[in-house]
Design an enzyme around this catalytic site. Structure first.
Site, mmCIF file in Angstrom:
data_model
loop_
_atom_site.group_PDB
_atom_site.id
_atom_site.type_symbol
_atom_site.label_atom_id
_atom_site.label_comp_id
_atom_site.label_asym_id
_atom_site.label_seq_id
_atom_site.Cartn_x
_atom_site.Cartn_y
_atom_site.Cartn_z
ATOM 1 N N ASP A 120 45.955 38.827 40.204
ATOM 2 C CA ASP A 120 44.985 39.625 39.457
ATOM 3 C C ASP A 120 43.586 39.140 39.811
ATOM 4 O O ASP A 120 43.180 38.050 39.402
ATOM 5 C CB ASP A 120 45.263 39.440 37.961
ATOM 6 C CG ASP A 120 44.351 40.288 37.102
ATOM 7 O OD1 ASP A 120 43.341 40.801 37.629
ATOM 8 O OD2 ASP A 120 44.632 40.421 35.907
ATOM 9 N N ASP A 320 39.546 46.194 41.989
ATOM 10 C CA ASP A 320 40.533 45.567 41.113
ATOM 11 C C ASP A 320 41.938 45.717 41.696
ATOM 12 O O ASP A 320 42.299 46.791 42.176
ATOM 13 C CB ASP A 320 40.453 46.226 39.728
ATOM 14 C CG ASP A 320 41.448 45.631 38.749
ATOM 15 O OD1 ASP A 320 41.594 44.389 38.738
ATOM 16 O OD2 ASP A 320 42.096 46.386 38.011
#
Ligand SMILES: *[C@@H]1O[C@H](CO)[C@@H](O)[C@H](O)[C@H]1NC(C)=O
Ligand SMILES: *[C@@H]1O[C@H](CO)[C@@H](O)[C@H](O)[C@H]1NC(C)=O
Ligand SMILES: *[C@@H]1O[C@H](CO)[C@@H](O)[C@H](O)[C@H]1NC(C)=O
Ligand SMILES: *[C@@H]1O[C@H](CO)[C@@H](O)[C@H](O)[C@H]1NC(C)=O
Ligand SMILES: *[C@@H]1O[C@H](CO)[C@@H](O)[C@H](O)[C@H]1NC(C)=O
Ligand SMILES: *[C@@H]1O[C@H](CO)[C@@H](O)[C@H](O)[C@H]1NC(C)=O
Length: 440
Positions: A120, A320
């Site tokens: 992440d 992202d």
């Protein structure tokens, strides 16, 4: 556009998915093995190498709707970070961080225990569910008592000051917790040996999760690749010099794996770069300067304010790895959608959940180009469209971020649009590089 409604029946499927069998695969699929050097394989969560692939196969529509719903929660999470305000989570806070999309193998402790952690790039910390965790979905937690190198960090340590809501236990060790709406995560700040590919890291600081309430964390943990304190980048500064790249495999070809390459060595040399921007209120996010969007050869008429970085509201554009489908604020999304529809030839459109530009006839699609400061990135059709397995439906795989109930001001370049590209995050030189690459 109205944001996709929540699908209660699918919430069950998600729960089912998270609690599905967590045994490590035993068969020797050629794509599941380790890579040499400082490179880790990146698996899609539904790859044959992943223990988290759903035990019941969802239909194509169900899996798309599930990914959209996870994205909705993810976008809300990212928006709450940048806006610095607490937002009541939509899906009763279940995805406090993210539903894992891509995972890497990390060896933790002495002797080592293998954890398949979600990567992440918009989070800093590493979190691992530890033995005795109350509320963790996973049966394969890290057993700290079996590691001779495990230790809890004291509450006077500098790392403890960087943990969220740190408290001092009676034994003097550092505990922390995070609340998000009605959900919470609590744990001890700990240190143990990590091995990333062939690189040993003798003492890595991570959150050893002891309790979660109403929140799901990735079953075997989370590896934060953000830029902030306690992240992989800050903890391995001398080893990797805050430089990494990844190539995310397509979720359409589950047998392929990608890679996470750590450190400046072996990164592509001839590659296009755009500067990284920094939002001091959320230093871990990778903001970039998106200037315009082109559909075919036409640069769309989108007001610059749709893309501009605003540290106060959190507006701007981030890259992202935890969101699946790119989200654009209203004026940007509507301009892209309208131009796309027109180029396709003004055919009848249908919708699928939050996707409002779907076709049930074969279409010829234009190229879409994201025009960043110093770099144009043209997105080929494979990264732009999703096709139903039966081939009867094709949708533009992007959505609006500013619709109800989210009202997000953030543009998110998401993983589907990054698939089969090498994305280089070069923090010392404050830039992000992008190059086409088939992830294998
Ligand atoms: C969370 O931390 C705060 C202090 O920062 C503390 O008052 C609270 O009791 C903690 N909650 C849990 C569940 O540990
Ligand atoms: C976490 O800290 C508490 C309080 O110090 C302690 O009782 C517990 O054993 C710790 N858990 C782990 C896994 O270290
Ligand atoms: C993926 O691999 C499995 C097992 O090796 C094989 O049966 C399957 O056909 C492969 N799928 C694709 C799409 O290549
Ligand atoms: C699509 O519709 C728009 C507006 O109605 C029109 O200007 C355009 O020429 C049409 N394009 C095609 C390819 O039919
Ligand atoms: C899209 O771009 C590629 C190369 O950048 C080019 O070969 C192709 O013709 C373009 N397609 C369209 C429809 O313009
Ligand atoms: C991006 O494409 C536009 C044409 O649409 C061109 O004017 C511009 O120079 C290109 N930018 C870069 C950095 O190549």
């Amino acid at each position: 556009m109205k944001a996709p409604p929540l699908f209660p029946a699918l919430a069950f499927l998600l729960l089912h998915f998270l609690s599905s069998s967590l045994a490590l695969p035993t068969h020797g699929h050629p794509q599941c093995g380790d890579l040499p050097g400082s490179t880790l394989r990146v698996f899609h969560v539904s790859s044959p190498c992943s223990p988290f692939k759903p035990s019941t196969s969802l239909s194509w529509e169900e899996s798309i709707l599930k990914m959209q719903r996870d994205d909705q929660a993810r976008l809300q999470f990212l928006s709450s970070l940048v806006a610095g305000r607490s937002v009541v989570p939509l899906a009763s806070g279940r995805q406090i961080i993210q539903t894992p999309t891509y995972i890497v193998k990390v060896k933790v402790g002495t002797p080592s225990q293998t954890m398949l952690m979600a990567v992440d790039n918009s989070n800093d910390a590493a979190w691992i569910p530890c033995s005795g965790c109350v509320g963790c979905s996973s049966s394969s937690v890290f057993t700290d008592s079996k590691s001779t190198s495990y230790k809890n960090l004291g509450c006077k340590t500098p790392q403890c000051q960087q943990a969220p809501n740190p408290t001092c236990s009676t034994a003097g060790s550092c505990a922390f917790n995070i609340t998000y709406g009605s959900a919470s995560i609590a744990g001890n700040l700990s240190q143990d040996a990590f091995a990333l590919a062939a690189d040993p890291i003798p003492s890595y600081t991570f959150g050893c999760i002891q309790k979660t309430t109403g929140a799901s964390i990735p079953p075997q943990g989370l590896l934060g690749l953000g830029r902030g304190p306690l992240s992989l980048l800050s903890q391995t500064q001398s080893l990797y010099q805050s430089t990494f790249s990844y190539c995310l495999p397509s979720f359409k070809s589950p047998n392929f794996s990608g890679s996470l390459r750590l450190g400046p060595i072996a990164q592509p040399i001839r590659i296009k770069y755009t500067p990284l921007l920094k939002n001091p209120r959320r230093s871990s996010l990778y903001y970039v300067n998106l200037l315009a969007i082109r559909v075919g050869r036409r640069v769309l008429d989108i007001p610059p304010s749709a893309f501009a970085l605003d540290p106060v509201t959190g507006a701007g554009t981030t890259i992202d790895s935890g969101t699946v489908f790119t989200r654009l604020v209203k004026p940007a999304y509507q301009a892209v959608r309208d131009a796309f529809r027109e180029r396709v030839g003004n055919l009848t459109v249908t919708s699928l959940g939050g996707f409002d530009t779907c076709y049930s006839v074969p279409i010829v699609v234009p190229n879409v180009t994201f025009m960043f400061s110093g770099m144009n990135v043209t997105i080929p059709p494979d990264n732009l469209l999703i096709h139903s397995t039966a081939g009867s439906l094709t949708c533009l795989a992007m959505a609006e971020s500013s619709g109800d109930p989210l009202n997000s001001v953030l543009n998110v370049i998401a993983s589907m649009q990054q698939q089969n590209h090498r994305m280089v995050f070069d923090v010392p030189n404050s830039r992000v590089g992008v190059a086409r690459e088939t992830c294998t």
